[in-house]
Motif scaffolding. Structure first.
Motif, mmCIF file in Angstrom:
data_model
loop_
_atom_site.group_PDB
_atom_site.id
_atom_site.type_symbol
_atom_site.label_atom_id
_atom_site.label_comp_id
_atom_site.label_asym_id
_atom_site.label_seq_id
_atom_site.Cartn_x
_atom_site.Cartn_y
_atom_site.Cartn_z
ATOM 1 N N ASN A 24 30.792 -40.842 19.017
ATOM 2 C CA ASN A 24 31.966 -40.608 18.883
ATOM 3 C C ASN A 24 33.044 -41.614 18.039
ATOM 4 N N ARG A 25 32.432 -42.172 16.822
ATOM 5 C CA ARG A 25 33.836 -42.795 16.086
ATOM 6 C C ARG A 25 33.369 -41.728 14.784
ATOM 7 N N LEU A 26 32.565 -41.132 14.448
ATOM 8 C CA LEU A 26 32.227 -40.208 13.545
ATOM 9 C C LEU A 26 33.488 -39.809 12.691
ATOM 10 N N PRO A 27 34.936 -39.666 12.118
ATOM 11 C CA PRO A 27 35.673 -38.287 11.568
ATOM 12 C C PRO A 27 35.189 -36.976 11.780
ATOM 13 N N SER A 28 36.469 -36.786 12.512
ATOM 14 C CA SER A 28 36.302 -34.858 12.401
ATOM 15 C C SER A 28 36.850 -33.726 11.435
ATOM 16 N N ARG A 29 35.833 -33.300 10.686
ATOM 17 C CA ARG A 29 36.749 -33.099 9.564
ATOM 18 C C ARG A 29 35.934 -31.859 9.373
ATOM 19 N N LYS A 30 37.265 -31.126 8.699
ATOM 20 C CA LYS A 30 36.539 -28.974 8.781
ATOM 21 C C LYS A 30 35.684 -28.941 7.215
ATOM 22 N N PRO A 31 34.855 -28.379 8.308
ATOM 23 C CA PRO A 31 34.012 -27.781 6.569
ATOM 24 C C PRO A 31 34.720 -27.313 5.467
ATOM 25 N N VAL A 32 34.380 -27.808 4.081
ATOM 26 C CA VAL A 32 34.678 -27.275 3.046
ATOM 27 C C VAL A 32 33.598 -26.782 2.415
ATOM 28 N N ALA A 33 33.711 -25.240 1.538
ATOM 29 C CA ALA A 33 32.539 -24.531 1.231
ATOM 30 C C ALA A 33 32.864 -23.701 0.688
ATOM 31 N N GLU A 34 32.800 -23.272 -1.327
ATOM 32 C CA GLU A 34 32.660 -22.489 -1.669
ATOM 33 C C GLU A 34 32.529 -20.798 -1.825
ATOM 34 N N MET A 35 32.959 -19.860 -1.262
ATOM 35 C CA MET A 35 33.074 -18.944 -0.820
ATOM 36 C C MET A 35 32.239 -17.686 -1.939
ATOM 37 N N ALA A 36 31.728 -16.852 -2.289
ATOM 38 C CA ALA A 36 30.469 -16.347 -3.133
ATOM 39 C C ALA A 36 30.509 -15.235 -2.585
ATOM 40 N N MET A 37 31.031 -13.931 -3.208
ATOM 41 C CA MET A 37 30.293 -12.510 -3.185
ATOM 42 C C MET A 37 29.515 -12.599 -3.755
ATOM 43 N N PHE A 38 28.159 -12.185 -3.354
ATOM 44 C CA PHE A 38 27.148 -11.954 -3.705
ATOM 45 C C PHE A 38 26.862 -10.182 -4.079
ATOM 46 N N ALA A 39 26.183 -10.404 -5.067
ATOM 47 C CA ALA A 39 26.411 -8.899 -5.535
ATOM 48 C C ALA A 39 25.658 -7.945 -4.537
#
Length: 792
Positions: A474-489
């Motif tokens: 319950n003490r773990l910080p809440s963070r929005k996920p960050v990810a590099e979005m790449a368009m695949f052919a």
């Protein structure tokens, strides 16, 4: 695991309330099922003494007692009691006027057969302090007169029940729970440290480990001259009974106490009935043992036994035998403290319809370094309670079979990656050290030595889980996920599985998902020429081999539905089939389908026509149309298919599957009541398609010319169309068959095929001479290639 909060607080006493303690345990993964205050059951009960007891004048089974309750009342209380043991001089639990007993039963002044009663003398059952009672409770003579019974019995205590997961066998004792509480609250834990007892006698027994992999370590100790009339002290009885264990006699109570305190099971044998020495071995064929519960069992050969040189004594880690158990005349004992392998004990208790506290712990794992400590602790308690003279600890150990402490790596980067934030080094070291782990810092993190009692920590992820568990989910910080979005052919010519699914669903099919393991006999029937790969450990005999095609599952699904009055079956499956005909096992992506029953849903608008070969062929052609490549159906000779209603499917002149009606003999053998049609194709062959190419639309009209030619009956219509397209040139844009005729006015073995040809020029209107040139070329080619005759 059930335990007394007071007992726990003797080990570790954080300055938090019971509610906070329970919440911390639950949030750390030791889920508390419930807790209760023992003193809530009753009030107004004090220690009293019967000073007079006379027969009731009007009742044979009632006695009129005068009870002193000390300074609680200046006068003696007159109480009517029907218990057979109500007599002068005994101390009792006296419920005074106004007392409330379990069940919200209030004590009031009453008359029994005309005699007034000013209270009640209570039994253990009436106070919910026991399951059985033969009369009122008899308290020790030194019980303080007038003392509140809740205080006298130390009922200002909470009973806590923890529901442990199977991997946390280290917490099946007060010691383990205290260790967890100490870590969670950063409070010092006061460990029990029994002293080593010097031998007072030289008696010993030889110990042999005949099954060292199942029992690599066994300790024993002889204690002689114990007092068989000694009583278990109240404090010990109280603790084990509050943990759900029944008090039996001092020796058994001590072994149970050590089990509850340290989490290590122990057993005591009557030394005088042992013959020779101890042999830890597997059971012999047809060997029998009468257990402590009185049941005789015939032992399986995979059961680990404790035996002497003449007979079996106990099922190791489960239950002892009645003939070697402790009784009221036992004066000499042999104490056992052993390490048994989890796998050797797992399931053995259930095999004999048992579940004991010992088996519950051994199945989940016991500290493999705790045996000597448990032995010394039990010896210490026994000498205090029943006396006696101890011998030396006898130890038999197979070091090569003993487990060893694990060495693991913990990396800072791995912690941050899995948890989402970086722990401080001091915090990591503090948490894991309090949990009993030994840390040595290195460049990337720490080298970790896992203690013997934490057999569930076996990888880096387990260490990180411990950090998070103690830190607090319950003490773990809440963070929005960050990810590099790449368009695949995405290749445009790819035919995806979902496209094929859509084709089948749009044509009325339902997708089935069946097992890859099938019945050997069924698989053999559906592909006689291929030997399927058998499984070494099949789930059942009906799932004994890997499927070599998808038909087995589809046929079983169809049969299941037909037997339940379903008269229209359309199912398909995308899955793997397994081919072991070469040097290695191949997993081949495949699509297969099955068609049976009515062509359409039952309706007053249509007749209930049955499906035929061409219905399924149309569905397969729709699948083939997704890749825009040249396909063909050629006669098939597969033995599972009807010889006149089957074909191999070719794509670019390569066979990729088959289609057809199941052979009547096979259909009868499979007990299918409806004519059944099937197909199967390799998915990889369908995975790529020809991309359409744009061509400008011609502004000029198309010209159609029809031909009817007579050819041999063996000539295939598809071959004629392909041939015409091949030689027709650029002006021919389309060719197809619109009629086939056999019968009157034709020679035997001949047929008439009517073909339509569409011609168009991109840049001008075609003239008759150009059209006739193409038609003549086609006619001449058919005559030369197929000996065709133009029908007039």
């Amino acid at each position: 695991m059930k335990f007394s909060e007071k007992w726990l607080r003797e080990w570790v006493n954080p300055e938090i309330s019971t509610q906070e303690l329970v919440e911390k345990l639950t949030m750390a993964g030791l889920e508390v099922d419930g807790f209760e205050f023992l003193g809530d059951n009753f009030s107004g009960v004090v220690v009293g003494e019967i000073v007079e007891a006379e027969q009731h004048p009007d009742a044979d089974k009632l006695r009129v007692c005068k009870v002193s309750v000390g300074d609680k009342s200046e006068e003696l209380l007159q109480i009517i009691c029907g218990a057979p043991n109500a007599r002068v001089g005994i101390k009792v639990a006296c419920a005074m006027i106004g007392a409330v007993l379990p069940g919200d039963f209030k004590i009031k002044k009453a008359k029994l057969r005309g005699v007034a009663s000013h209270g009640m003398l209570c039994s253990a059952t009436e106070l919910k302090l026991g399951d059985e009672s033969d009369g009122i409770m008899e308290l020790p003579a030194d019980a303080p007169l007038g003392m509140d019974f809740v205080d006298y019995k130390d009922l200002n205590d909470h009973l806590i029940e923890v529901d442990l997961t199977p991997n946390r066998g280290d917490c099946l004792g007060i010691r383990g729970i205290a260790r967890e509480v100490g870590v969670l609250t950063q409070t010092a834990v006061h460990e029990v440290s029994p002293k080593a007892h010097a031998a007072e006698i030289s008696d010993s027994l030889p110990i042999k480990l005949s099954a060292p992999n199942a029992c690599p370590r066994y300790l024993g100790r002889v204690i002689k001259g114990i007092n068989p009339t000694a009583k278990t002290p109240d404090w010990m009885v109280q603790r084990i009974e509050r943990s759900g264990v029944r008090s039996i006699d001092p020796v058994v109570d001590v072994t149970n106490y050590v089990l509850l305190e340290l989490g290590h099971p122990m057993h005591a044998f009557d030394l005088d009935v042992l013959e020779g020495g101890i042999d830890v071995r597997m059971a012999k064929p047809s060997e029998k043992l009468t257990l402590l519960d009185g049941n005789e069992v015939e032992l399986a050969e995979d059961t680990l036994m404790i035996a002497d040189h003449a007979k079996p004594l106990a099922i190791a880690g489960v239950m002892g035998g009645i003939h070697s158990g402790i009784n009221s005349e036992t004066k000499n004992i042999f104490l056992e403290s052993a390490y048994f392998d989890q796998i050797a004990i797992a399931g053995r208790a259930r095999q004999y319809g048992l579940h004991t506290d010992a088996s519950h712990r051994y199945e989940r794992g016991v500290d493999f370094e705790l045996q000597r400590t448990a032995m010394e602790r039990a010896t210490e308690l026994l000498l205090d309670i029943v006396g006696g003279q101890p011998g030396d600890i006898i130890e038999a150990v197979e070091k090569d079979a003993m487990p060893s402490k694990r060495h693991l790596q913990l990396r800072r980067a791995r912690i941050e990656r899995l948890v989402g934030f970086a722990f401080d080094d001091v915090q990591v070291e503090d948490i894991l050290t309090r949990l009993g782990l030994q840390l040595t810092a290195n460049g990337q993190g720490w080298d970790v030595l896992v203690p013997s009692f934490r057999f569930d920590i076996d990888n880096e992820e387990s260490l990180i889980e411990e950090l998070v568990r103690v830190y607090g989910y319950n003490r773990l910080p809440s963070r929005k996920p960050v990810a590099e979005m790449a368009m695949f052919a995405q290749p445009e010519n790819r035919v995806w599985k979902n496209m094929l699914r859509d084709v089948m669903v749009n044509r009325g099919y339902q997708e089935a998902i069946t097992y890859s393991f099938v019945e050997p006999e069924l698989q053999k029937k559906l592909q006689p020429s291929h030997e399927p790969l058998p499984l070494l450990n099949p789930i059942s005999s009906e799932m004994g081999v890997m499927r070599t095609n998808l038909l087995a599952g589809l046929v079983q699904t169809a049969k299941f539905n037909i037997n339940r009055q379903q008269n229209r079956i359309r199912i398909f499956e995308l899955g793997l089939r397994f081919d072991n005909s070469g040097d290695e096992l191949k997993q081949i992506p495949t699509i297969a389908g099955l068609l049976a029953g009515n062509r359409g849903n039952e309706s007053w608008l249509t007749e209930n026509d049955k499906v035929d070969f061409y219905d399924l062929k149309g569905d397969v052609e729709s699948l083939l149309a997704t890749n825009k490549r040249s396909s063909a159906f050629v006669p098939s000779k597969r033995e599972i298919l009807h010889p006149g209603q089957s074909a191999d499917i070719q794509l670019d002149e390569r066979t990729i599957g088959y289609i057809g009606k199941l052979h009547p003999a096979l259909q009868q053998e499979l007990d299918l009541d409806l004519d059944t049609f099937v197909f199967e194709m390799d998915l990889d062959a369908l995975s790529e398609r020809e991309l359409p190419q744009f061509k400008p639309l011609s502004k000029f009209p198309a010209i159609r010319r029809d031909l009817a030619v007579i050819v041999d009956d063996s000539v295939k219509g598809g071959e004629l169309v392909d041939f015409i397209v091949k030689i027709g040139g650029n002006l021919l844009t389309d060719a197809y068959i619109f009629d086939i005729y056999k019968g009157e006015h034709l020679e035997q073995g001949k047929k008439s095929i009517a073909l339509a040809m569409t011609l168009r020029h991109a840049d001008k209107t075609l003239e008759d001479s150009e059209i006739n040139q193409v038609v003549d070329k086609v006619i001449n080619g058919l005559q030369e290639q197929y000996n065709a005759v133009l029908r007039t």
